[in-house]
Design a protein around this motif. Structure first.
Motif, PDB file in Angstrom:
ATOM      1  N   PRO A   1       0.810  -1.227   0.000  1.00  0.00           N
ATOM      2  CA  PRO A   1       0.000   0.000   0.000  1.00  0.00           C
ATOM      3  C   PRO A   1       0.843   1.277   0.000  1.00  0.00           C
ATOM      4  O   PRO A   1       2.054   1.248   0.226  1.00  0.00           O
ATOM      5  N   GLY A   2       0.162   2.387  -0.235  1.00  0.00           N
ATOM      6  CA  GLY A   2       0.750   3.708  -0.029  1.00  0.00           C
ATOM      7  C   GLY A   2       1.843   4.108  -1.002  1.00  0.00           C
ATOM      8  O   GLY A   2       1.974   3.555  -2.098  1.00  0.00           O
ATOM      9  N   LYS A   3       2.638   5.095  -0.567  1.00  0.00           N
ATOM     10  CA  LYS A   3       3.696   5.651  -1.401  1.00  0.00           C
ATOM     11  C   LYS A   3       4.753   4.611  -1.773  1.00  0.00           C
ATOM     12  O   LYS A   3       5.283   4.616  -2.883  1.00  0.00           O
ATOM     13  N   ILE A   4       5.037   3.728  -0.836  1.00  0.00           N
ATOM     14  CA  ILE A   4       6.070   2.726  -1.098  1.00  0.00           C
ATOM     15  C   ILE A   4       5.603   1.767  -2.190  1.00  0.00           C
ATOM     16  O   ILE A   4       6.360   1.454  -3.118  1.00  0.00           O
ATOM     17  N   GLY A   5       4.358   1.320  -2.098  1.00  0.00           N
ATOM     18  CA  GLY A   5       3.824   0.441  -3.134  1.00  0.00           C
ATOM     19  C   GLY A   5       3.817   1.109  -4.493  1.00  0.00           C
ATOM     20  O   GLY A   5       4.176   0.496  -5.505  1.00  0.00           O
ATOM     21  N   ARG A   6       3.422   2.393  -4.512  1.00  0.00           N
ATOM     22  CA  ARG A   6       3.389   3.133  -5.772  1.00  0.00           C
ATOM     23  C   ARG A   6       4.793   3.272  -6.359  1.00  0.00           C
ATOM     24  O   ARG A   6       4.988   3.145  -7.569  1.00  0.00           O
ATOM     25  N   ALA A   7       5.789   3.487  -5.499  1.00  0.00           N
ATOM     26  CA  ALA A   7       7.167   3.617  -5.966  1.00  0.00           C
ATOM     27  C   ALA A   7       7.659   2.315  -6.585  1.00  0.00           C
ATOM     28  O   ALA A   7       8.314   2.316  -7.644  1.00  0.00           O
ATOM     29  N   TYR A   8       7.329   1.192  -5.959  1.00  0.00           N
ATOM     30  CA  TYR A   8       7.736  -0.096  -6.524  1.00  0.00           C
ATOM     31  C   TYR A   8       6.994  -0.387  -7.829  1.00  0.00           C
ATOM     32  O   TYR A   8       7.572  -0.910  -8.788  1.00  0.00           O
ATOM     33  N   ARG A   9       5.716  -0.032  -7.899  1.00  0.00           N
ATOM     34  CA  ARG A   9       4.966  -0.238  -9.141  1.00  0.00           C
ATOM     35  C   ARG A   9       5.515   0.627 -10.264  1.00  0.00           C
ATOM     36  O   ARG A   9       5.488   0.229 -11.438  1.00  0.00           O
ATOM     37  N   ASN A  10       6.041   1.797  -9.920  1.00  0.00           N
ATOM     38  CA  ASN A  10       6.633   2.691 -10.912  1.00  0.00           C
ATOM     39  C   ASN A  10       8.069   2.319 -11.255  1.00  0.00           C
ATOM     40  O   ASN A  10       8.724   3.013 -12.040  1.00  0.00           O
ATOM     41  N   ALA A  11       8.582   1.256 -10.628  1.00  0.00           N
ATOM     42  CA  ALA A  11       9.960   0.793 -10.844  1.00  0.00           C
ATOM     43  C   ALA A  11      10.982   1.847 -10.435  1.00  0.00           C
ATOM     44  O   ALA A  11      12.053   1.962 -11.038  1.00  0.00           O
ATOM     45  N   ASP A  12      10.665   2.610  -9.382  1.00  0.00           N
ATOM     46  CA  ASP A  12      11.587   3.645  -8.913  1.00  0.00           C
ATOM     47  C   ASP A  12      12.851   3.062  -8.301  1.00  0.00           C
ATOM     48  O   ASP A  12      13.840   3.777  -8.116  1.00  0.00           O
ATOM     49  N   ASN A  13      12.841   1.783  -7.976  1.00  0.00           N
ATOM     50  CA  ASN A  13      14.031   1.125  -7.425  1.00  0.00           C
ATOM     51  C   ASN A  13      14.858   0.436  -8.508  1.00  0.00           C
ATOM     52  O   ASN A  13      15.837  -0.248  -8.196  1.00  0.00           O
ATOM     53  N   LEU A  14      14.477   0.627  -9.766  1.00  0.00           N
ATOM     54  CA  LEU A  14      15.170  -0.022 -10.886  1.00  0.00           C
ATOM     55  C   LEU A  14      15.726   1.021 -11.835  1.00  0.00           C
ATOM     56  O   LEU A  14      15.275   2.164 -11.872  1.00  0.00           O
ATOM     57  N   THR A  15      16.723   0.623 -12.622  1.00  0.00           N
ATOM     58  CA  THR A  15      17.202   1.442 -13.732  1.00  0.00           C
ATOM     59  C   THR A  15      17.066   0.606 -14.993  1.00  0.00           C
ATOM     60  O   THR A  15      17.853  -0.314 -15.237  1.00  0.00           O
ATOM     61  N   LEU A  16      16.048   0.904 -15.773  1.00  0.00           N
ATOM     62  CA  LEU A  16      15.721   0.072 -16.927  1.00  0.00           C
ATOM     63  C   LEU A  16      16.381   0.560 -18.212  1.00  0.00           C
ATOM     64  O   LEU A  16      16.411  -0.160 -19.211  1.00  0.00           O
TER      65      LEU A  16
END
Length: 252
Positions: A220-235
């Motif tokens: 949930p929340g901001k953390i879930g949204r960040a992971y869904r947006n692939a903010d922890n990845l460099t594609l």
């Protein structure tokens, strides 16, 4: 070749254990900052200090031309790096190299925010600098999935993805950067593939002969949204290591 004194923080850790031998092979002098007193060994000098408490920092940096900052912890990286950066500037260090994490500027999690603070401390130090952001190491991912495999049912959010990179690949890149000219923020370093948490878990379970059911859920929340947006990845635009998660598991 003229020898250079290189101070390495975190030189006894997973990454440091790969970096230090490479620096010694290159013909340079290596000093390791450690919280525990150790005698000199295999040509490496050890100095005692604590960056977070700012104890022994000036003495550790004295005489070093290059500082390679590998030390990190769950909390306080921004403070510890600030203390090191100030000491490096005071001592006239000519190159400060820092290993950070992909997502330092995007992930709404305290660990990543501290890494971003540490990056800023390096940038604002006045010392010529290089920062490399890397993906999570295979070693850390293994520790994570090993712990999860102990559960009778494994939580597996679909949005949780990783690009695990081998610590040896990171070490080789860091040594290259350390012995080169200051380059600022360089391209990120990732592993060769992107994996969902289920794929990583299945690889581990297969390698260990275990079977576990998965329980899907949504972060949930901001953390879930960040992971869904692939903010922890460099594609796009990242440098890529060679060793895959499967290769790493096989070697274990």
């Amino acid at each position: 070749m003229e020898k250079t004194m290189i101070l390495v923080t975190g030189g006894t850790g997973t990454l440091g254990s790969h970096v230090v031998p490479l620096l010694l092979e290159s013909g340079h002098e290596v000093r390791i900052l450690s919280r525990t007193a150790r005698p000199a060994k295999n040509g490496v000098e050890y100095v005692t200090g604590d960056l977070l408490k700012d104890e022994g920092t000036d003495a550790a940096v004295a005489g070093a031309e290059i500082v390679l900052h590998l030390a990190g912890s769950a909390k306080g990286d921004d403070v510890a790096t600030g203390n090191l950066a100030r000491a490096a500037a005071k001592a006239g260090v000519r190159h400060l190299v820092y290993i950070s994490v992909i997502g330092a500027d995007t992930m709404p999690i305290g660990y990543f925010k501290a890494k971003r603070g540490a990056e800023e401390a390096v940038t604002e130090s006045g010392v010529p600098w290089t920062t490399l952001r890397a993906a999570q190491f295979n070693d850390l991912v293994l520790k994570t999935v090993r712990g999860m495999a102990k559960m009778p049912v494994i939580p597996a959010p679909k949005e949780l993805r990783f690009q695990p990179v081998d610590s040896r690949d990171v070490a080789a890149r860091l040594v290259e950067l350390t012995l080169g000219e200051p380059a600022g923020l360089v391209p990120d370093l990732t592993g060769p593939q992107v994996y969902g948490i289920r794929e990583l878990m299945r690889g581990y379970l297969k390698a260990t002969g275990k079977h576990r059911p998965f329980m899907p859920f949504r972060i949930p929340g901001k953390i879930g949204r960040a992971y869904r947006n692939a903010d922890n990845l460099t594609l796009k635009g990242a440098d890529t290591g060679k060793r895959t998660w499967e290769d790493f598991l096989a070697a274990q």
